[in-house]
Structure formats: structure tokens, C-alpha cells
Motif scaffolding. Structure first.
Motif, PDB file in Angstrom:
ATOM      1  N   GLN A   1       0.862  -1.201   0.000  1.00 10.17           N
ATOM      2  CA  GLN A   1       0.000   0.000   0.000  1.00 10.17           C
ATOM      3  C   GLN A   1       0.888   1.237   0.000  1.00 10.17           C
ATOM      4  OE1 GLN A   1      -2.588   0.152   3.297  1.00 10.17           O
ATOM      5  NE2 GLN A   1      -3.815   1.823   2.497  1.00 10.17           N
ATOM      6  N   PRO A   2       0.635   2.211  -0.884  1.00  8.90           N
ATOM      7  CA  PRO A   2       1.500   3.402  -0.944  1.00  8.90           C
ATOM      8  C   PRO A   2       1.438   4.182   0.364  1.00  8.90           C
ATOM      9  CG  PRO A   2      -0.515   3.733  -2.201  1.00  8.90           C
ATOM     10  CD  PRO A   2      -0.484   2.300  -1.803  1.00  8.90           C
ATOM     11  N   GLU A   3       2.533   4.791   0.724  1.00  7.86           N
ATOM     12  CA  GLU A   3       2.631   5.547   1.972  1.00  7.86           C
ATOM     13  C   GLU A   3       1.984   6.915   1.794  1.00  7.86           C
ATOM     14  OE1 GLU A   3       6.337   7.423   4.186  1.00  7.86           O
ATOM     15  OE2 GLU A   3       6.342   5.248   4.301  1.00  7.86           O
ATOM     16  N   SER A   4       1.161   7.296   2.749  1.00  8.46           N
ATOM     17  CA  SER A   4       0.479   8.603   2.680  1.00  8.46           C
ATOM     18  C   SER A   4       1.231   9.625   3.521  1.00  8.46           C
ATOM     19  CB  SER A   4      -0.954   8.459   3.198  1.00  8.46           C
ATOM     20  OG  SER A   4      -1.662   7.499   2.437  1.00  8.46           O
ATOM     21  N   ALA A   5       0.688  10.843   3.550  1.00  9.30           N
ATOM     22  CA  ALA A   5       1.285  11.935   4.319  1.00  9.30           C
ATOM     23  C   ALA A   5       1.177  11.636   5.808  1.00  9.30           C
ATOM     24  CB  ALA A   5       0.589  13.248   3.995  1.00  9.30           C
ATOM     25  N   VAL A   6       2.040  12.256   6.590  1.00  7.66           N
ATOM     26  CA  VAL A   6       2.028  12.088   8.038  1.00  7.66           C
ATOM     27  C   VAL A   6       0.817  12.812   8.615  1.00  7.66           C
ATOM     28  CG1 VAL A   6       3.241  12.615  10.197  1.00  7.66           C
ATOM     29  CG2 VAL A   6       4.532  11.869   8.180  1.00  7.66           C
ATOM     30  N   LEU A   7       0.086  12.158   9.572  1.00  3.28           N
ATOM     31  CA  LEU A   7      -1.033  12.785  10.279  1.00  3.28           C
ATOM     32  C   LEU A   7      -0.605  13.017  11.729  1.00  3.28           C
ATOM     33  CD1 LEU A   7      -4.154  10.794   9.007  1.00  3.28           C
ATOM     34  CD2 LEU A   7      -3.341  13.051   8.302  1.00  3.28           C
ATOM     35  N   ARG A   8      -0.626  14.290  12.108  1.00  5.04           N
ATOM     36  CA  ARG A   8      -0.237  14.644  13.475  1.00  5.04           C
ATOM     37  C   ARG A   8      -1.468  14.481  14.381  1.00  5.04           C
ATOM     38  NH1 ARG A   8       1.539  20.400  11.499  1.00  5.04           N
ATOM     39  NH2 ARG A   8      -0.367  19.931  10.366  1.00  5.04           N
ATOM     40  N   PHE A   9      -1.363  13.593  15.339  1.00  4.99           N
ATOM     41  CA  PHE A   9      -2.490  13.196  16.183  1.00  4.99           C
ATOM     42  C   PHE A   9      -2.250  13.720  17.600  1.00  4.99           C
ATOM     43  CE2 PHE A   9      -5.143  10.513  18.776  1.00  4.99           C
ATOM     44  CZ  PHE A   9      -6.261  10.248  17.986  1.00  4.99           C
ATOM     45  N   GLY A  10      -3.137  14.583  18.088  1.00  9.92           N
ATOM     46  CA  GLY A  10      -3.006  15.143  19.432  1.00  9.92           C
ATOM     47  C   GLY A  10      -3.553  14.188  20.477  1.00  9.92           C
ATOM     48  N   VAL A  11      -2.723  13.824  21.449  1.00 14.02           N
ATOM     49  CA  VAL A  11      -3.133  12.912  22.516  1.00 14.02           C
ATOM     50  C   VAL A  11      -3.467  13.756  23.746  1.00 14.02           C
ATOM     51  CG1 VAL A  11      -2.509  10.930  23.935  1.00 14.02           C
ATOM     52  CG2 VAL A  11      -1.609  11.143  21.595  1.00 14.02           C
ATOM     53  N   VAL A  12      -4.753  13.864  24.073  1.00 18.03           N
ATOM     54  CA  VAL A  12      -5.191  14.615  25.248  1.00 18.03           C
ATOM     55  C   VAL A  12      -5.386  13.647  26.404  1.00 18.03           C
ATOM     56  CG1 VAL A  12      -6.249  16.465  23.933  1.00 18.03           C
ATOM     57  CG2 VAL A  12      -7.595  14.459  24.500  1.00 18.03           C
ATOM     58  N   ASP A  13      -5.223  14.141  27.612  1.00 16.76           N
ATOM     59  CA  ASP A  13      -5.296  13.283  28.794  1.00 16.76           C
ATOM     60  C   ASP A  13      -6.747  13.143  29.242  1.00 16.76           C
ATOM     61  OD1 ASP A  13      -4.757  11.775  30.975  1.00 16.76           O
ATOM     62  OD2 ASP A  13      -3.962  13.404  32.204  1.00 16.76           O
ATOM     63  N   VAL A  14      -7.479  12.240  28.570  1.00 17.51           N
ATOM     64  CA  VAL A  14      -8.853  11.929  28.940  1.00 17.51           C
ATOM     65  C   VAL A  14      -8.943  10.406  29.038  1.00 17.51           C
ATOM     66  CG1 VAL A  14     -11.296  12.292  28.451  1.00 17.51           C
ATOM     67  CG2 VAL A  14      -9.628  13.953  27.657  1.00 17.51           C
ATOM     68  N   ALA A  15      -8.225   9.848  30.008  1.00 24.27           N
ATOM     69  CA  ALA A  15      -8.225   8.393  30.164  1.00 24.27           C
ATOM     70  C   ALA A  15      -9.623   7.929  30.561  1.00 24.27           C
ATOM     71  CB  ALA A  15      -7.214   7.994  31.248  1.00 24.27           C
ATOM     72  N   PRO A  16     -10.071   6.766  30.030  1.00 28.21           N
ATOM     73  CA  PRO A  16      -9.340   5.772  29.232  1.00 28.21           C
ATOM     74  C   PRO A  16      -9.523   5.952  27.729  1.00 28.21           C
ATOM     75  CG  PRO A  16     -11.395   4.823  29.930  1.00 28.21           C
ATOM     76  CD  PRO A  16     -11.371   6.218  30.473  1.00 28.21           C
ATOM     77  N   LEU A  17     -10.004   7.130  27.292  1.00 30.60           N
ATOM     78  CA  LEU A  17     -10.240   7.324  25.860  1.00 30.60           C
ATOM     79  C   LEU A  17      -8.957   7.688  25.140  1.00 30.60           C
ATOM     80  CD1 LEU A  17     -13.580   9.343  26.015  1.00 30.60           C
ATOM     81  CD2 LEU A  17     -13.266   6.877  25.829  1.00 30.60           C
ATOM     82  N   SER A  18      -8.126   8.483  25.801  1.00 31.18           N
ATOM     83  CA  SER A  18      -6.894   8.958  25.172  1.00 31.18           C
ATOM     84  C   SER A  18      -5.973   9.430  26.286  1.00 31.18           C
ATOM     85  CB  SER A  18      -7.210  10.102  24.199  1.00 31.18           C
ATOM     86  OG  SER A  18      -6.028  10.785  23.835  1.00 31.18           O
ATOM     87  N   PHE A  19      -4.742   8.896  26.332  1.00 36.42           N
ATOM     88  CA  PHE A  19      -3.799   9.322  27.372  1.00 36.42           C
ATOM     89  C   PHE A  19      -2.419   8.781  27.028  1.00 36.42           C
ATOM     90  CE2 PHE A  19      -5.470   5.250  28.604  1.00 36.42           C
ATOM     91  CZ  PHE A  19      -4.423   4.563  29.207  1.00 36.42           C
ATOM     92  N   MET A  20      -1.414   9.284  27.737  1.00 38.34           N
ATOM     93  CA  MET A  20      -0.039   8.832  27.572  1.00 38.34           C
ATOM     94  C   MET A  20       0.341   8.009  28.803  1.00 38.34           C
ATOM     95  SD  MET A  20       1.048  10.036  24.638  1.00 38.34           S
ATOM     96  CE  MET A  20       2.814   9.829  24.768  1.00 38.34           C
ATOM     97  N   ALA A  21       0.962   6.835  28.589  1.00 39.41           N
ATOM     98  CA  ALA A  21       1.434   5.986  29.679  1.00 39.41           C
ATOM     99  C   ALA A  21       2.803   5.442  29.293  1.00 39.41           C
ATOM    100  CB  ALA A  21       0.461   4.845  29.951  1.00 39.41           C
ATOM    101  N   ASP A  22       3.795   5.700  30.152  1.00 39.50           N
ATOM    102  CA  ASP A  22       5.165   5.261  29.887  1.00 39.50           C
ATOM    103  C   ASP A  22       5.653   5.773  28.534  1.00 39.50           C
ATOM    104  OD1 ASP A  22       5.162   3.875  32.310  1.00 39.50           O
ATOM    105  OD2 ASP A  22       4.294   2.075  31.350  1.00 39.50           O
TER     106      ASP A  22
END
Length: 792
Positions: free
Chosen positions: A24-45
Motif C-alpha cells: 500500500q502506498p505511503e500517505s502523508a504524516v497525520l499529526r495526532f493530538g493525545v489529550v489526557d482523557v483516560a481511558p479514551l486517550s492518554f499517555m502511559a510510559d
């Protein structure tokens, strides 16, 4: 516990192979913002995790996207997404404000609820307990907006304190900086424990959350996400349901056994016991919340039942419920309200002339569309009586049914106070107008009286002409008295009590009333005593006028108004007796209930355009302030009689210094006469000249000052008006006395508010004469000033 289960299942799910086409051809980079709303979206380690992360990774793998995850705060993420610095943001709720800068997917990922979180020992049991308390919210959070709307519905005003993140809001409650925090329920369930908080029973406003992009960008990415979400929802074994189950505990058990399931069966079996324990914990919490909700309902019912305002609930255009205050205000039973339409409690038209039905439907539609709606309304009770109210309408849904809540506050007293204020302002304006009229009218009267004097001097031995001129003089005198009476009614100065005869006041008041009372009403005046009392003349005018006005207004179809002034031998000061003023009408009379209220402020049986209910209250206050009393006798069909008893006074009234019939002869003294009224200049120049004075008269005060400057000691007396153009009487007197400090000055004016003899003398004048004034009287006062009998 739930957190551990979610992380374990998420880790197992991440072991599954990605289904990505190698070519599959490579597409453009998508910058994805990770907001701290666990357990829907968060950063761990250092790694992004959560429901939205699982889904977007799988979709990126399907379409060959390269994702760059950037941890951001919630408000930073929204700002950067709107500015195009990020390409995708998770957990975004729709709002009209965001719609202009963001694009949303068509398919929601999940639904959240707004919930309030507290310390375990918090006394807060319902939203009512948050009134005035500090509540922590995240800046820009849709949950904060939901909370404000929820509080407004119940009239609660907490102190909202904004923080950069939900974690900071929870920390504020933990540290005692806030009484509660507002957050989406999933974030609260995931994070409340680590801050020592517990969820409350205050939960409301479900809302879906979406993937979002910058407005006008990445429509293809949103379309791909929507396609995957629709396909996943059609397959109960899909990644979507597995992720829901992993992170939220919401996914069903999928039929079949994926390849990775055997590897985790042992772990799941071990966790089953924990899930049972967790379920029991949830049941206990549900029971606790149920009790809290029951208590909250009791509190709301207590507020509803004890509210000082009328409260209605309307469903399908009819009253479904009302509080006890509604029954009191509308003077009916509950069954006479419930089930009826609101229009039945309104007159056909509102005060502005608009149809009540049309206006009501318009306001109800506005409340349903976006409320709350607040407006003034005239209501009609079932007995036909009317009252004015302020109404607030709010629309809300309960279990799929649309309700309308109406708060009705009686503002009859406020409207009367507003009308009273307008009347007071009107009377103040009338008083100012009366002063201006008095000034001009007194100038005219002075000219009439002056020319009349000159004509009588010229008439000689013509008796018929002399008789006519005498009648003119009497008419001018009556006009002068009328002006004095108008000024008495409009005077703004404080009361000054003095010995006075009440009989002339009664006589003057009835003369004034005769011009306004219908001819169908006969006035009978019976004065049996001079009626000497210690009183303020203006207040006595007001007493007589209000009583007589009240009497003739009660006789719309005609009748007899009788005013009697007599004497009582008992009562009074020092045994001096009492003066009794009796006002009787042959109107319809009053019932016993009305008699008990007639002296109450703002009570009236008349229509709004015929009285404010203040007249008799004012009379009662004046009579009591003068040491008297007032009684009333009335019966339906037998008319009404008011009796005012006032203490007699033995001190004779002060008498004014009456001028002689003919003025004293003059010795050629030089009089400087200044007035801007041409007729007065002509009259007094001729009249004083005939009496032997040399007169220099000016209509322009600046010319008079120029003459004084030419001959500072060329005049024996200055007679000047007060209100003149260019140079006023005050300024002319000041300048004249600077030129000749010994110059006698007489101030002559038609009206000047606050001007007294003491004030005139403080300006340097020796005498003050109020117009209208006759030539002989002015000559007499000039002679007294020149002779030194009147001096400063």
C-alpha cells in the motif's frame, strides 16, 4: 481494579497482527493530538493509549497513514487543531462555537455523561447544595457548559473556577480549593480514586464524542474513519467492540474464538472473581445513588411546595402541576387549575392591546426553541380580578416528554410603586412648570392691575366706568389668589406650621374644584366657624383637596358633595376644643372589608387611570402629623362621610402689612425701575410719576447698569426684577451696590423658587415684593424704604 483490567486487555489486543497491505502506498504524516482523557486517550510510559488510540492505529494501518502522536493539553489541542498545527484530535464533543473551526466525523465513537465528583465526606447531596460553592471545571470543556445550563435550570449559582486540565480540577477538590469538580464520567471513573474523590449522584447531559479535524482539511481521513466505524459496528467481533470491552467494559462477548483468546483465558478466569466483586461494589454505589436521588427529589419537592413564587408545570398545552402558592395567588382549588389551558387565566388582551392567545403562543414557542424567556404578563383569576406578573418560561424533557416550567411572580405592588414614582416625577415637573407660569402670569396681572389703577385715576366722576374698573380689579385679585393657590399645591419646600384659619382654605379649594367637577354634582359649603388651627397651609390644601376629590370620584352618576366646617368643645390642645372638617358624598358607599383598608398605601377600588391608592393614605399621615384624627362612616348604598378633627389654636394668624388706600405723597425722589416686561415698565413709569416720583425705567438690565455707572449717586432707590436676560437681578444689585453702597434696593419678582426676604437681604436688597403688585402698594413700600422704616 478497572484500570488494571483495561491495561491488561489493551496490551493483549495490541499483540494482534495489523492487517496492512505490504504494497500500500505511503500517505502523508497525520499529526495526532493525545489529550489526557483516560481511558479514551492518554499517555502511559511515553506511549499513547486508550480507545481512540486503538481505533486510529488500526485505521492508519489499513490506509497506510503515518501517525505522529503529540501529547497536548485539552485547550492546547483545540487551539492547535483549529490553527492547522494538528491533523486529528480525539474525544471532541460538538458545539456551535467549535463547528466554525472544526470538522467532525459523522459517526460518534462513544457517549459520555457529565458528572460531579466530590471528597468522600462532602455534605453536597444535590445540585442545590452547590449554590455559592466553588466548583472546579476545565477551561473550554463542554462539560462545564453542560453544568452551567444544569444549574440555571434550578436557579443555582455556584462559583466556577477554571483550570487547565481535568487533572488540575480534581487536584483542586483534593486540596480543598474547590467543593466539587465537573468531568466526563469515564474520566472520573478512571481517575477519581487517585485523587481521593468519589462520584456524586449529580449526573446529567449525555453527549457523543468524535474524531475531529481542522475545518476544510482531511475530509478523506474523516470519511475513512466513518467507514471503519460503521463496518465495525456491524460486526460484534470487531476491533471496535473488543476495544470498548477492554477500555470501557462495554463490548459484548463475541462468538467464535480469535487466535489470541486462548492465551488470555487463564488471566480472564482469574479476573472473573474481581469482576464479580466490582459488580457488587457498583450495585452498592447504585443503591447509594438511588438513596441520594430520592433525597434530592425530596429537597426539590420541598423547594417546589414552599416557593414564594407561583410555579406551574405545563404538558401538552395544559397545566400538569402547580405549587400551593399558585392556589393562593389565583384564589382557586387545585382541580380548578390542573388540566386547564394557561390561556384561560388571561384576559382577552394584554395592556399593550395585543391578543393574549397570540402573545402566549409566541412566548411558549420561544421558550421551547431556546429559553428561558422572561416577560411581563397580565393574569386573570377565575373570579375575574386581574393582576400583573413577571413570568419566566423554561422548557425541558423528562423521559421523552416535553414539559414547560413557568415561574410567576406577582409584581402588582412594584407596578404601583413605578406608577407612583412616575406620578411624583410628573408632579415635580408640574411644580417647575407652575413656577414658570406664575412668573409670566404675575407680570401680566401686574400690568392689568397697574393699568386699572391708571384708568381709575383718569375716570374722574364717571360712576359707571368706575364700577367696571372696580370689577376688573376684583377679577385681577381673584386671579392673583388662584396663582398663589397653584403655587401652594406645587411647592417643594418643607412644611411650616403657623396659626391659620381653615375656612379660607376650604373656600379656595372648592372654588378650584368647581371647574373640574361634573355639573351633575352639587357642592354644598357650610362654614360654621373660622377654624383657627396650627398647621401647614399647603398640607391643609392637600387634605381638603384629596377628600373632596375622593368624594366626587365616587359619584360618577351625580350627587351631592357637602363640606362642613364646625367646632367641637371637647378634645384639642389645652382644652381649646377641636375643629371638625366633615366631607360627605351621596355615592355608593363602602363595605366593611373596604373600610378596613382605605387608609392603606396603594389600596384602591378605582381603575388604574383614576387613582394610585395614595390619596387617603396621605390624608391620614398629614392629619396624624398635625395631632389630629380622622374617622369614616359608610355603608353600601348610603354614601360616605369623612370626619377630620384637628386641635384648635388660640394664637391669631399673622396678618400681612396692608398698603394704605392711597400712597403717601412723594418728594421728587429719583426711582430707577428695571423690568424686562414692556407693559410693567410703562405702567409703573406712569403710575409712580403721577405720584410725584422722578422715574427712569429700562427694559434692558445692561442699560440700567450703564446709567448707574454714569451717575452712581444719581438715583434714590433701585426697583428691579429678578429674572431678566443678559444681566439678572442678583448681578444688577451686586454691581449697583459696588457703585453706590448706600443705594436702597427693592427686589420685585413674579416667582423665584427658594427666594425669601432673608435671601433678598443677603443679596443687599432692603425689601422683597412679590408680583402682581399695584402701583399704590409699590409706592408705599418705596416710601417706607426711603423713610428708613424698612432697612437691612
Amino acid at each position: 481494579m478497572m484500570r488494571a483490567l483495561s491495561v491488561l486487555l489493551a496490551s493483549l489486543l495490541l499483540l494482534a497482527p495489523w492487517t496492512v497491505s505490504a504494497d500500500q502506498p505511503e500517505s502523508a504524516v497525520l499529526r495526532f493530538g493525545v489529550v489526557d482523557v483516560a481511558p479514551l486517550s492518554f499517555m502511559a510510559d511515553g506511549q499513547p493509549q486508550g480507545l481512540f488510540i486503538d481505533l486510529v492505529r488500526d485505521i492508519a494501518g489499513q490506509h497506510g497513514w503515518r501517525l505522529e502522536f503529540e501529547p497536548v493539553s485539552w485547550n492546547e489541542g483545540l487551539d492547535r487543531l483549529a490553527a492547522g498545527e494538528l491533523d486529528l484530535l480525539p474525544t471532541v464533543a460538538y458545539s456551535a462555537a467549535r463547528d466554525s473551526v472544526l470538522d467532525y466525523g459523522a459517526e460518534p465513537v462513544t457517549t459520555l455523561w457529565t458528572q460531579v465528583y466530590l471528597q468522600p465526606a462532602s455534605p453536597v447531596q444535590s445540585v442545590l447544595d452547590l449554590a455559592g460553592r466553588p466548583v472546579a471545571v476545565m477551561r473550554g470543556d463542554i462539560n462545564a457548559s453542560h453544568f452551567r445550563d444544569f444549574c440555571d435550570r434550578f436557579g443555582v449559582e455556584p462559583q466556577l473556577r477554571q483550570f487547565a486540565s481535568l487533572a488540575d480540577a480534581f487536584a483542586a477538590v483534593r486540596d480543598g480549593e474547590a467543593a466539587a469538580a465537573v468531568a466526563p464520567n469515564l474520566f472520573g471513573h478512571e481517575n477519581a480514586g487517585r485523587y481521593g474523590l468519589v462520584p456524586s449522584a449529580i449526573i446529567f447531559s449525555p453527549f457523543p464524542v468524535f474524531f475531529a479535524t481542522t475545518a476544510g482539511h482531511h475530509a478523506d481521513a474523516l470519511a475513512a474513519i466513518d467507514t471503519s466505524l460503521r463496518q465495525w459496528r456491524a460486526d460484534r467481533r470487531s476491533l471496535y467492540y473488543r476495544s470498548l470491552d477492554a477500555w470501557l467494559g462495554q463490548g459484548p462477548t463475541a462468538p467464535g474464538t480469535p487466535r489470541w483468546v486462548p492465551a488470555v483465558l487463564v488471566g480472564l478466569a482469574g479476573l472473573a472473581v474481581l469482576l464479580v466483586l466490582w459488580n457488587r461494589t457498583l450495585e452498592r454505589r447504585v443503591r447509594g445513588r438511588t438513596r441520594e436521588l430520592a433525597l434530592s427529589e425530596q429537597r426539590f419537592r420541598a423547594v417546589f411546595e414552599s416557593a414564594g413564587d407561583v410555579i406551574f408545570l405545563v404538558r401538552d398545552g395544559r397545566f400538569a402541576q402547580c405549587n400551593p402558592r399558585a392556589l393562593e395567588q389565583f384564589r382557586c382549588q387545585r382541580h380548578e387549575i390542573i388540566g386547564r389551558r394557561p390561556e384561560e387565566f388571561s384576559p382577552p388582551e394584554q395592556p399593550n392591546g395585543r391578543s393574549s392567545d397570540e402573545a402566549a403562543h409566541e412566548r411558549i414557542a420561544a421558550a421551547i426553541a431556546g429559553g428561558p424567556v422572561r416577560f411581563e404578563w397580565r393574569h386573570r383569576r377565575l373570579d375575574g380580578t386581574l393582576f400583573d406578573a413577571e413570568v419566566t418560561l423554561n422548557a425541558f424533557d423528562v423521559e421523552g416528554e416535553r414539559y414547560l416550567q413557568a415561574f410567576v411572580r406577582d409584581i402588582t405592588r412594584r407596578k404601583r410603586l413605578e406608577a407612583s414614582l412616575r406620578q411624583a416625577q410628573k408632579m415635580e415637573a408640574i411644580g417647575t412648570l407652575a413656577g414658570g407660569i406664575a412668573h409670566d402670569f404675575n407680570n401680566i396681572l401686574s400690568a392689568i392691575m397697574g393699568y386699572n389703577e391708571l384708568a381709575r385715576l383718569e375716570a374722574g366722576d364717571a360712576p359707571q366706568l368706575a364700577s367696571y374698573l372696580e370689577q376688573i380689579g376684583r377679577a385681577a385679585e381673584r386671579a392673583r389668589n388662584l396663582v398663589l393657590q397653584i403655587l401652594a399645591f406645587s411647592r417643594q419646600s418643607g412644611e411650616t406650621k403657623q396659626p391659620m384659619d381653615l375656612a379660607p382654605v376650604v373656600d379656595e379649594t372648592l372654588k378650584l374644584l368647581r371647574s373640574s367637577i361634573p355639573v351633575t354634582i352639587e357642592i354644598r359649603e357650610l362654614i360654621e366657624t373660622p377654624g383657627r388651627i396650627l398647621a401647614d397651609p399647603t398640607s391643609m390644601h392637600q387634605v381638603v383637596m384629596n377628600l373632596c376629590t375622593n368624594a366626587f370620584q365616587a359619584m360618577a352618576d351625580g350627587g351631592v358633595l357637602e363640606v362642613r366646617l364646625t367646632e367641637r368643645t371637647s378634645g384639642g390642645r389645652d382644652g381649646a376644643g377641636e375643629l371638625e372638617l366633615i366631607v360627605t358624598d351621596t355615592g355608593p358607599g363602602m363595605s366593611a372589608d373596604v373600610l378596613q383598608k382605605i387608609f392603606e398605601p396603594y389600596f384602591t377600588t378605582k381603575s388604574a387611570d383614576r387613582g394610585t391608592g395614595l390619596g387617603l393614605a396621605v390624608v391620614h399621615g398629614i392629619v396624624e402629623e398635625h395631632g389630629g384624627r380622622i374617622e369614616v362612616e359608610s355603608s353600601p348604598g348610603l354614601g360616605t362621610t369623612f370626619r377630620v378633627m384637628l386641635p384648635r389654636c388660640s394664637t391669631p394668624p399673622a396678618t400681612a402689612d396692608a398698603p394704605p388706600a392711597t400712597a403717601a405723597a412723594a418728594g421728587g425722589e429719583h426711582v430707577l425701575f428695571v423690568d424686562d416686561e414692556p407693559d410693567l415698565v410703562a405702567v409703573f413709569e406712569k403710575g409712580l410719576s403721577r405720584l410725584g416720583y422722578r422715574v427712569t425705567a429700562f427694559r434692558e438690565s445692561d442699560r440700567a447698569l450703564a446709567a448707574l455707572r454714569d451717575e452712581p449717586r444719581g438715583f434714590d432707590v433701585l426697583v428691579t426684577d429678578m429674572t431678566m436676560p443678559r444681566i439678572t437681578g442678583r448681578d444688577l444689585i451686586r454691581a449697583a451696590l459696588e457703585l453706590n453702597p448706600d443705594l436702597p434696593v427693592i427686589m420685585c419678582t413674579g416667582f423665584s423658587d427658594g427666594l425669601t426676604l432673608d435671601v433678598a437681604r443677603s443679596l443687599g436688597a432692603r425689601d422683597l415684593i412679590m408680583k402682581p403688585v399695584e402701583v399704590a402698594h409699590l409706592a408705599h413700600r418705596i416710601r417706607m424704604v426711603l423713610a428708613g422704616r424698612i432697612s437691612t
